[in-house]
Design an enzyme around this catalytic site. Sequence first.
Site, PDB file in Angstrom:
ATOM      1  N   CYS A  99      20.269  45.263 -21.067  1.00  0.00           N
ATOM      2  CA  CYS A  99      20.380  43.921 -21.643  1.00  0.00           C
ATOM      3  C   CYS A  99      21.792  43.374 -21.437  1.00  0.00           C
ATOM      4  O   CYS A  99      22.768  44.051 -21.761  1.00  0.00           O
ATOM      5  CB  CYS A  99      20.051  43.975 -23.136  1.00  0.00           C
ATOM      6  SG  CYS A  99      20.372  42.420 -23.982  1.00  0.00           S
ATOM      7  N   TYR A 141      -4.032   2.285   8.165  1.00  0.00           N
ATOM      8  CA  TYR A 141      -3.215   1.240   7.550  1.00  0.00           C
ATOM      9  C   TYR A 141      -2.798   0.132   8.520  1.00  0.00           C
ATOM     10  O   TYR A 141      -2.032  -0.741   8.161  1.00  0.00           O
ATOM     11  CB  TYR A 141      -1.982   1.831   6.870  1.00  0.00           C
ATOM     12  CG  TYR A 141      -1.108   2.667   7.772  1.00  0.00           C
ATOM     13  CD1 TYR A 141      -0.386   2.081   8.803  1.00  0.00           C
ATOM     14  CD2 TYR A 141      -1.005   4.043   7.592  1.00  0.00           C
ATOM     15  CE1 TYR A 141       0.407   2.835   9.635  1.00  0.00           C
ATOM     16  CE2 TYR A 141      -0.211   4.806   8.427  1.00  0.00           C
ATOM     17  CZ  TYR A 141       0.493   4.189   9.448  1.00  0.00           C
ATOM     18  OH  TYR A 141       1.263   4.937  10.280  1.00  0.00           O
ATOM     19  N   GLU A 189       0.856  -1.191   0.000  1.00  0.00           N
ATOM     20  CA  GLU A 189       0.000   0.000   0.000  1.00  0.00           C
ATOM     21  C   GLU A 189       0.891   1.239   0.000  1.00  0.00           C
ATOM     22  O   GLU A 189       2.087   1.132   0.261  1.00  0.00           O
ATOM     23  CB  GLU A 189      -0.910  -0.028   1.229  1.00  0.00           C
ATOM     24  CG  GLU A 189      -0.138  -0.051   2.523  1.00  0.00           C
ATOM     25  CD  GLU A 189      -0.890  -0.699   3.691  1.00  0.00           C
ATOM     26  OE1 GLU A 189      -1.815  -1.490   3.452  1.00  0.00           O
ATOM     27  OE2 GLU A 189      -0.520  -0.401   4.829  1.00  0.00           O
ATOM     28  N   ASP A 219       2.496  10.357   2.884  1.00  0.00           N
ATOM     29  CA  ASP A 219       3.448  11.319   3.420  1.00  0.00           C
ATOM     30  C   ASP A 219       2.704  12.407   4.174  1.00  0.00           C
ATOM     31  O   ASP A 219       2.362  13.442   3.631  1.00  0.00           O
ATOM     32  CB  ASP A 219       4.249  11.912   2.261  1.00  0.00           C
ATOM     33  CG  ASP A 219       5.550  12.507   2.737  1.00  0.00           C
ATOM     34  OD1 ASP A 219       5.878  12.343   3.927  1.00  0.00           O
ATOM     35  OD2 ASP A 219       6.237  13.145   1.933  1.00  0.00           O
ATOM     36  N   CYS A 255      19.636  42.724 -31.335  1.00  0.00           N
ATOM     37  CA  CYS A 255      20.450  42.272 -30.202  1.00  0.00           C
ATOM     38  C   CYS A 255      21.021  40.889 -30.540  1.00  0.00           C
ATOM     39  O   CYS A 255      20.286  39.982 -30.936  1.00  0.00           O
ATOM     40  CB  CYS A 255      19.562  42.211 -28.961  1.00  0.00           C
ATOM     41  SG  CYS A 255      20.254  41.277 -27.594  1.00  0.00           S
ATOM     42  N   CYS A 268      23.294  43.276 -25.351  1.00  0.00           N
ATOM     43  CA  CYS A 268      23.529  44.459 -26.186  1.00  0.00           C
ATOM     44  C   CYS A 268      23.505  45.760 -25.395  1.00  0.00           C
ATOM     45  O   CYS A 268      23.717  46.827 -25.959  1.00  0.00           O
ATOM     46  CB  CYS A 268      22.503  44.517 -27.310  1.00  0.00           C
ATOM     47  SG  CYS A 268      20.850  44.927 -26.722  1.00  0.00           S
ATOM     48  N   LYS A 278       2.934   4.548   0.958  1.00  0.00           N
ATOM     49  CA  LYS A 278       3.495   5.145   2.161  1.00  0.00           C
ATOM     50  C   LYS A 278       3.057   6.600   2.109  1.00  0.00           C
ATOM     51  O   LYS A 278       3.631   7.422   1.388  1.00  0.00           O
ATOM     52  CB  LYS A 278       5.008   5.029   2.166  1.00  0.00           C
ATOM     53  CG  LYS A 278       5.629   5.517   3.456  1.00  0.00           C
ATOM     54  CD  LYS A 278       7.075   5.110   3.526  1.00  0.00           C
ATOM     55  CE  LYS A 278       7.710   5.427   4.858  1.00  0.00           C
ATOM     56  NZ  LYS A 278       7.406   6.728   5.414  1.00  0.00           N
ATOM     57  N   LYS A 305      11.133   3.141  -0.939  1.00  0.00           N
ATOM     58  CA  LYS A 305      11.133   4.602  -1.062  1.00  0.00           C
ATOM     59  C   LYS A 305      11.285   5.031  -2.515  1.00  0.00           C
ATOM     60  O   LYS A 305      12.152   4.540  -3.231  1.00  0.00           O
ATOM     61  CB  LYS A 305      12.306   5.176  -0.262  1.00  0.00           C
ATOM     62  CG  LYS A 305      12.206   4.900   1.228  1.00  0.00           C
ATOM     63  CD  LYS A 305      11.329   5.890   1.929  1.00  0.00           C
ATOM     64  CE  LYS A 305      12.145   7.076   2.377  1.00  0.00           C
ATOM     65  NZ  LYS A 305      11.350   7.989   3.220  1.00  0.00           N
ATOM     66  N   CYS A 357      14.277  43.213 -23.734  1.00  0.00           N
ATOM     67  CA  CYS A 357      15.230  43.981 -24.528  1.00  0.00           C
ATOM     68  C   CYS A 357      14.538  44.217 -25.862  1.00  0.00           C
ATOM     69  O   CYS A 357      14.173  43.265 -26.543  1.00  0.00           O
ATOM     70  CB  CYS A 357      16.516  43.176 -24.717  1.00  0.00           C
ATOM     71  SG  CYS A 357      17.530  43.761 -26.087  1.00  0.00           S
TER      72      CYS A 357
HETATM   73  S1  IVH Z   1       3.141   0.668   8.750  1.00  0.00           S
HETATM   74  C1  IVH Z   1       4.346  -1.206  12.523  1.00  0.00           C
HETATM   75  N1  IVH Z   1       1.949   1.595   6.605  1.00  0.00           N
HETATM   76  O1  IVH Z   1       5.619   5.701   7.736  1.00  0.00           O
HETATM   77  C2  IVH Z   1       4.217  -0.750  11.121  1.00  0.00           C
HETATM   78  N2  IVH Z   1       3.317   3.086   7.868  1.00  0.00           N
HETATM   79  O2  IVH Z   1       8.532   5.252   8.404  1.00  0.00           O
HETATM   80  C3  IVH Z   1       4.787   0.599  10.875  1.00  0.00           C
HETATM   81  N3  IVH Z   1       3.375   5.377   6.984  1.00  0.00           N
HETATM   82  O3  IVH Z   1       5.504   6.474  11.085  1.00  0.00           O
HETATM   83  C4  IVH Z   1       4.026   1.472  10.021  1.00  0.00           C
HETATM   84  N4  IVH Z   1       2.025   5.026   5.273  1.00  0.00           N
HETATM   85  O4  IVH Z   1       3.455   7.057   9.801  1.00  0.00           O
HETATM   86  C5  IVH Z   1       2.760   1.885   7.640  1.00  0.00           C
HETATM   87  N5  IVH Z   1       0.828   2.301   4.689  1.00  0.00           N
HETATM   88  C6  IVH Z   1       1.618   2.566   5.730  1.00  0.00           C
HETATM   89  C7  IVH Z   1       2.149   3.857   5.935  1.00  0.00           C
HETATM   90  C8  IVH Z   1       3.013   4.071   7.019  1.00  0.00           C
HETATM   91  C9  IVH Z   1       2.763   5.923   5.917  1.00  0.00           C
HETATM   92  C10 IVH Z   1       4.294   6.095   7.896  1.00  0.00           C
HETATM   93  C11 IVH Z   1       3.988   5.875   9.329  1.00  0.00           C
HETATM   94  C12 IVH Z   1       5.297   5.609  10.022  1.00  0.00           C
HETATM   95  C13 IVH Z   1       6.294   5.861   8.958  1.00  0.00           C
HETATM   96  C14 IVH Z   1       7.408   4.851   9.091  1.00  0.00           C
END
Ligand code: IVH
Length: 718
Positions: A443, A253, A140, A144, A466, A446, A142, A349, A461
């Site tokens: 300029c 999550y 899933e 931000d 030029c 020129c 991550k 990442k 200009c």
């Molecule tokens: S699982 C015990 N799932 O990433 C499991 N974390 O670097 C640990 N985060 O502080 C987290 N999306 O806030 C998990 N789908 C996702 C996530 C997620 C974002 C963040 C989370 C955690 C950080 C870890």
Amino acid sequence: MMYSKEKQRELYDLSKTLLNQKEMPTLEGATKEVQQLHEVIVYHEWRYYVLSEPVVSDFEYDHLFKRLEALERTFPALVTPNSPTQRVSNDLSSDFDPVAHLVPMLSLGNSYNEEDLVDFDRRIHDLTKTDLVDIEYCVEPKFDGGSIALVYENDKLVRAATRGNGTMGEEMTKNARAMRSIPLNAAFSKYGIHKVELRGEVIIRLDRFAEVNKKRVAAGKPALANARNAATGALRVKNNKEVADRALEAFLYQLGYAVDAEGNDVLAQFPTHDEGIEALASLGFKVPTIERKVCKNIKEVLHFCEDWQAKRDEYDYEIDGMVVKVNSIALQELCGYTSHHPRWAIAFKFKAKQATTKLIDIEYQVGKIGNITPVAKLEPVALAGVMVSSVSLHNEDFIRQRDLKIGDTVLVERAGDVIPYIVKMMEELRDGSEQPIVFPTTCPSCKATLVRTEGEAVWRCENSSCEAQIQRRLMHHVSKDAMDIDGFGQKYVERFFEEGMLNSIADIYRLDYDKIAKLEGFGVRSAAKLQKAVEKAKANPISRLLYSFSIPLVGRTVSKILVAEVEDIRDLQAWDVERLTALHDIGPKVAENVVAFFSVQANLDLLDELGGKKEEEGNGLGINMKRLASEEKQEPITDGALSGKTILFTGSFQTMKRNDAKKAAIAAGAKALSAVSSNLNILVVGEKAGSKLKKAQALGTVQILTEAEFLEILEKGG
Ligand code: IVH
């Protein structure tokens, strides 16, 4: 699904009934109506904030909400803490008390490429000592944003906290209550759960983020650097109205902890991570859906991660990677934890889009029509896999708005195909040695005095002879989109200009190749190659030629429209503004520029020089002046399978590239659009379609086709 079809129908009908209520009832009537309003409003909030698929208009929702407020005003005894009206409280959050998480909130290990993922998979095999060839993973995004932990007890939200140091967080229940994707009540008792702790990430939609920033700037406040800051900042604001205004959303999550009334662990009823998340969805929480996938092995994981890396910029939210989790909870337990992260999960990442670096200097470039563009020279920095060492600053206002100085540390971003740009300077890293940026008044090439027309952002200009401008126009003329003279780039233009061989466009076509062959760094072969490329360009379509003259606002598309109207490019000389603007898609500004170009004698002379006088066919430098058959006006296809329809493609296709699908649709008479709008007739959805599909569904007027259905229509013909 949280609600059955029947239940949804019932709540929908009830909403329509409630929308017609106008009289103020007795206490008894009000008690019933308030309870009904609670139920329908919670339902509409779920459709809107969790599914992003509302079934009533904003207006109707507001109307229901206002009715509830009115009833509660008249009968204050009916106000309950879990009423939808009580999400946003007027009292400021008392404080951010430290609270202990029920189970620690750990971090994640990182991976960056295929090798790291394969290593991770090998470790999981070792840790679990399983005979399985393939281990199943749930993947899933991550997200931000800011992480939060929600505690429900007796089906009620009782506490929300930030991650803090992982063991202790800060309580933020009031702010969490202002987020409408977080249910205040959830029927955990259905699963025999008395107390539960959930983990999730609070984020802000990117379009919402843009709006928030626009408002801040209008109010004289500094813009927030990114969506992450907009979300994390809001978690800790004192006034939870601000949370509601930012329209934060919480994606859940993780099910961290769940016990029954006796305190027994009841997590085992969800044998996989995926099933736990599905249970949360069924209770009304927002969870990753199209963004979540159970992958049968690490190879599939890698593909899914790479797919998302490629389309991260089309997504509605900011994500900085994907999270890969062993799906089976039994296997997770065999893997265990380090003090820092679970061994059963890893983050994949994406390459960073933002980085900080030093602004070393500013260069001022002269454009082909004299516009002066400041360009920041940066200490080279890697962004999304590419080294960036200079970025355009557009104009003087851009520099002033961001208060940039030479020596500043700046935050640079490069998202997808977007050109890198400076988000902001880091005020806190200034040490006083930074030097102000002094915009030039003359300029750089020129030395003519620069002019800034009122209402325009650029300094210009105005000296059309030029040297810098001439060189830019020559570069434009030979460039890929214009005459496309292979190998003839900036370096050649500068060199030949220096050598005095190249002063005008016509000179390109009378270069002395014997002389070039003798120049240092050249030779007979490279000169011959260049000659061949130049010769080839002479036969170009005249839309390229027209575009190559750097007429302001006359781009590729406008050029094509114009030449479709004439047989010889010079026929345009006879066209006035009125006649030009009568053409579809040609506005008055464009028309004026075209007329201006064709009324300058030097330009007409250039054309005659290039193509030979019209009457004396065959003279001149041999550049084609006549429209090619391929440039003739295309009659609209009126009998195609898709004639008269507008169409858009989204997602990835199995049997063809998206661009080929688009071409096929155009050949069948359709007009391709680039975004979902009320003008759209057909949306063709491939795999992993995202927000476009949702938007089209919300419009309710768009015909939605699968790839197979689309192909069938094409095959059947019109
Ligand atoms: S699982 C015990 N799932 O990433 C499991 N974390 O670097 C640990 N985060 O502080 C987290 N999306 O806030 C998990 N789908 C996702 C996530 C997620 C974002 C963040 C989370 C955690 C950080 C870890």
